[in-house]
Write a protein that holds these residues in place. Structure first.
Motif, PDB file in Angstrom:
ATOM      1  N   SER A 148      -4.122  57.682  22.247  1.00 44.08           N
ATOM      2  CA  SER A 148      -3.686  57.043  21.010  1.00 44.08           C
ATOM      3  C   SER A 148      -2.239  56.597  21.193  1.00 44.08           C
ATOM      4  O   SER A 148      -1.525  57.110  22.054  1.00 44.08           O
ATOM      5  N   TYR A 149      -1.843  55.644  20.349  1.00 38.88           N
ATOM      6  CA  TYR A 149      -0.482  55.113  20.451  1.00 38.88           C
ATOM      7  C   TYR A 149      -0.105  54.523  19.107  1.00 38.88           C
ATOM      8  O   TYR A 149      -0.861  53.735  18.521  1.00 38.88           O
ATOM      9  N   THR A 150       1.061  54.902  18.593  1.00 40.79           N
ATOM     10  CA  THR A 150       1.573  54.361  17.342  1.00 40.79           C
ATOM     11  C   THR A 150       2.840  53.569  17.641  1.00 40.79           C
ATOM     12  O   THR A 150       3.751  54.069  18.293  1.00 40.79           O
ATOM     13  N   VAL A 151       2.888  52.335  17.162  1.00 43.61           N
ATOM     14  CA  VAL A 151       4.043  51.460  17.401  1.00 43.61           C
ATOM     15  C   VAL A 151       5.217  51.921  16.552  1.00 43.61           C
ATOM     16  O   VAL A 151       5.128  51.980  15.322  1.00 43.61           O
ATOM     17  N   THR A 152       6.322  52.278  17.234  1.00 44.36           N
ATOM     18  CA  THR A 152       7.546  52.678  16.538  1.00 44.36           C
ATOM     19  C   THR A 152       8.747  51.887  17.023  1.00 44.36           C
ATOM     20  O   THR A 152       9.826  51.987  16.445  1.00 44.36           O
ATOM     21  N   GLN A 153       8.560  51.111  18.085  1.00 43.10           N
ATOM     22  CA  GLN A 153       9.631  50.296  18.658  1.00 43.10           C
ATOM     23  C   GLN A 153       9.003  49.348  19.663  1.00 43.10           C
ATOM     24  O   GLN A 153       7.828  49.470  19.992  1.00 43.10           O
ATOM     25  N   SER A 154       9.792  48.406  20.182  1.00 41.16           N
ATOM     26  CA  SER A 154       9.303  47.534  21.246  1.00 41.16           C
ATOM     27  C   SER A 154       9.080  48.376  22.492  1.00 41.16           C
ATOM     28  O   SER A 154       9.822  49.333  22.751  1.00 41.16           O
ATOM     29  N   ALA A 155       8.030  48.052  23.252  1.00 40.19           N
ATOM     30  CA  ALA A 155       7.696  48.862  24.420  1.00 40.19           C
ATOM     31  C   ALA A 155       6.871  48.044  25.409  1.00 40.19           C
ATOM     32  O   ALA A 155       6.415  46.942  25.101  1.00 40.19           O
ATOM     33  N   ILE A 156       6.701  48.609  26.582  1.00 37.78           N
ATOM     34  CA  ILE A 156       5.818  48.042  27.606  1.00 37.78           C
ATOM     35  C   ILE A 156       4.651  49.000  27.778  1.00 37.78           C
ATOM     36  O   ILE A 156       4.843  50.207  27.939  1.00 37.78           O
ATOM     37  N   LEU A 157       3.446  48.468  27.732  1.00 35.63           N
ATOM     38  CA  LEU A 157       2.254  49.242  28.052  1.00 35.63           C
ATOM     39  C   LEU A 157       1.666  48.659  29.333  1.00 35.63           C
ATOM     40  O   LEU A 157       1.586  47.440  29.496  1.00 35.63           O
ATOM     41  N   TYR A 158       1.270  49.543  30.231  1.00 34.45           N
ATOM     42  CA  TYR A 158       0.797  49.143  31.549  1.00 34.45           C
ATOM     43  C   TYR A 158      -0.717  49.339  31.649  1.00 34.45           C
ATOM     44  O   TYR A 158      -1.237  50.374  31.225  1.00 34.45           O
ATOM     45  N   ALA A 159      -1.390  48.352  32.240  1.00 32.19           N
ATOM     46  CA  ALA A 159      -2.825  48.482  32.485  1.00 32.19           C
ATOM     47  C   ALA A 159      -3.060  49.626  33.456  1.00 32.19           C
ATOM     48  O   ALA A 159      -2.327  49.796  34.428  1.00 32.19           O
ATOM     49  N   VAL A 160      -4.075  50.431  33.161  1.00 38.15           N
ATOM     50  CA  VAL A 160      -4.477  51.510  34.065  1.00 38.15           C
ATOM     51  C   VAL A 160      -5.753  51.033  34.752  1.00 38.15           C
ATOM     52  O   VAL A 160      -6.732  50.688  34.093  1.00 38.15           O
ATOM     53  N   TRP A 161      -5.717  50.986  36.076  1.00 38.80           N
ATOM     54  CA  TRP A 161      -6.839  50.513  36.874  1.00 38.80           C
ATOM     55  C   TRP A 161      -7.453  51.688  37.622  1.00 38.80           C
ATOM     56  O   TRP A 161      -6.774  52.409  38.329  1.00 38.80           O
ATOM     57  N   THR A 162      -8.745  51.876  37.444  1.00 39.23           N
ATOM     58  CA  THR A 162      -9.476  52.927  38.147  1.00 39.23           C
ATOM     59  C   THR A 162     -10.243  52.275  39.290  1.00 39.23           C
ATOM     60  O   THR A 162     -11.006  51.326  39.066  1.00 39.23           O
ATOM     61  N   PRO A 163     -10.051  52.790  40.519  1.00 40.63           N
ATOM     62  CA  PRO A 163     -10.777  52.187  41.650  1.00 40.63           C
ATOM     63  C   PRO A 163     -12.286  52.333  41.458  1.00 40.63           C
ATOM     64  O   PRO A 163     -12.773  53.372  41.027  1.00 40.63           O
ATOM     65  N   ASP A 164     -12.988  51.251  41.745  1.00 41.46           N
ATOM     66  CA  ASP A 164     -14.451  51.295  41.704  1.00 41.46           C
ATOM     67  C   ASP A 164     -14.934  52.174  42.848  1.00 41.46           C
ATOM     68  O   ASP A 164     -14.315  52.239  43.911  1.00 41.46           O
ATOM     69  N   THR A 165     -15.992  52.874  42.601  1.00 44.39           N
ATOM     70  CA  THR A 165     -16.582  53.680  43.667  1.00 44.39           C
ATOM     71  C   THR A 165     -17.936  53.092  44.023  1.00 44.39           C
ATOM     72  O   THR A 165     -18.647  52.546  43.165  1.00 44.39           O
ATOM     73  N   TYR A 166     -18.266  53.192  45.275  1.00 38.91           N
ATOM     74  CA  TYR A 166     -19.508  52.630  45.775  1.00 38.91           C
ATOM     75  C   TYR A 166     -20.238  53.707  46.569  1.00 38.91           C
ATOM     76  O   TYR A 166     -19.632  54.524  47.234  1.00 38.91           O
ATOM     77  N   THR A 167     -21.505  53.674  46.493  1.00 38.77           N
ATOM     78  CA  THR A 167     -22.340  54.578  47.279  1.00 38.77           C
ATOM     79  C   THR A 167     -22.790  53.847  48.527  1.00 38.77           C
ATOM     80  O   THR A 167     -23.342  52.743  48.446  1.00 38.77           O
ATOM     81  N   ILE A 168     -22.538  54.466  49.638  1.00 35.08           N
ATOM     82  CA  ILE A 168     -22.983  53.873  50.906  1.00 35.08           C
ATOM     83  C   ILE A 168     -24.131  54.741  51.410  1.00 35.08           C
ATOM     84  O   ILE A 168     -23.999  55.965  51.547  1.00 35.08           O
ATOM     85  N   THR A 169     -25.228  54.107  51.614  1.00 37.89           N
ATOM     86  CA  THR A 169     -26.403  54.796  52.113  1.00 37.89           C
ATOM     87  C   THR A 169     -26.612  54.395  53.565  1.00 37.89           C
ATOM     88  O   THR A 169     -26.648  53.200  53.891  1.00 37.89           O
ATOM     89  N   TYR A 170     -26.713  55.391  54.435  1.00 33.70           N
ATOM     90  CA  TYR A 170     -26.921  55.118  55.843  1.00 33.70           C
ATOM     91  C   TYR A 170     -28.397  55.204  56.151  1.00 33.70           C
ATOM     92  O   TYR A 170     -29.073  56.170  55.785  1.00 33.70           O
ATOM     93  N   ASP A 171     -28.878  54.208  56.804  1.00 37.33           N
ATOM     94  CA  ASP A 171     -30.287  54.170  57.206  1.00 37.33           C
ATOM     95  C   ASP A 171     -30.370  54.620  58.667  1.00 37.33           C
ATOM     96  O   ASP A 171     -29.747  54.038  59.542  1.00 37.33           O
ATOM     97  N   THR A 172     -31.131  55.644  58.927  1.00 35.44           N
ATOM     98  CA  THR A 172     -31.238  56.158  60.297  1.00 35.44           C
ATOM     99  C   THR A 172     -32.124  55.295  61.169  1.00 35.44           C
ATOM    100  O   THR A 172     -32.189  55.481  62.370  1.00 35.44           O
ATOM    101  N   ASN A 173     -32.830  54.412  60.622  1.00 36.02           N
ATOM    102  CA  ASN A 173     -33.666  53.450  61.303  1.00 36.02           C
ATOM    103  C   ASN A 173     -34.624  54.123  62.249  1.00 36.02           C
ATOM    104  O   ASN A 173     -34.798  54.041  63.362  1.00 36.02           O
TER     105      ASN A 173
END
Length: 173
Positions: A148-173
């Motif tokens: 939460s955030y309440t405006v009480t003065q001028s400020a800078i808010l920064y974007a929070v970026w969460t790294p995407d995660t990927y599942t890698i599946t190895y095929d033993t062939n």
């Protein structure tokens, strides 16, 4: 024989002395600090609006006085003709929130919000970042997203970026 007596005529002139009526002006803080104050003025006085109460109200700017507590503009003149109440008129302050993309590109966007606003975190920039998901806004460029955030003065808010995660599946062939 008749005797004549002198007759004295005394003329008295009376002058009216007028004293101007005095009236009490009550100054209502209208949500400002401290208490209600009063001052006395003579009939016809035009300086009642110059009264300095020293009141403050967090997040607001004092504009002056009005005869109505809900007015949004202050009177520019007022002549005392009776007892009266003058109300402090307050204007809510507006502050600039700067939104930083926070990925090194320097992209920012500004929005103005009134004091006490709680919707600044819902701002949607439409920004994207390859390999990341937008996670919200933070008060620092390395912080976690604010709940939460309440405006009480001028400020800078920064974007929070969460790294995407990927599942890698190895095929033993």
């Amino acid at each position: 024989q008749t005797c004549a007596l002198p007759i004295f005529l005394l003329l008295i002139i009376l002058y009216a002395i007028w004293t101007p009526n005095t009236y009490t002006i009550t100054y209502n803080r209208n949500y400002g600090t401290t208490t209600t104050l009063t001052d006395t003025y003579t009939y016809g006085n035009t300086t009642a609006l110059q009264f300095n109460s020293g009141w403050t109200r967090t997040g607001y700017t004092f504009l002056g006085y009005s005869t109505n507590s809900t007015d949004t503009t202050a009177l520019t003149s007022y002549t005392v003709t009776s007892d009266a109440t003058l109300y402090a008129i307050w204007q809510i302050n507006s502050y600039t929130i700067t939104y930083s993309k926070n990925d090194g590109s320097g992209t920012t966007s500004n929005q103005n919000y009134n004091y006490g606003t709680t919707t600044a975190l819902s701002y949607s920039s439409g920004w994207s970042r390859t390999g990341y998901t937008f996670g919200g806004w933070s008060g620092t460029n390395t912080g976690t997203a604010l709940g939460s955030y309440t405006v009480t003065q001028s400020a800078i808010l920064y974007a929070v970026w969460t790294p995407d995660t990927y599942t890698i599946t190895y095929d033993t062939n």
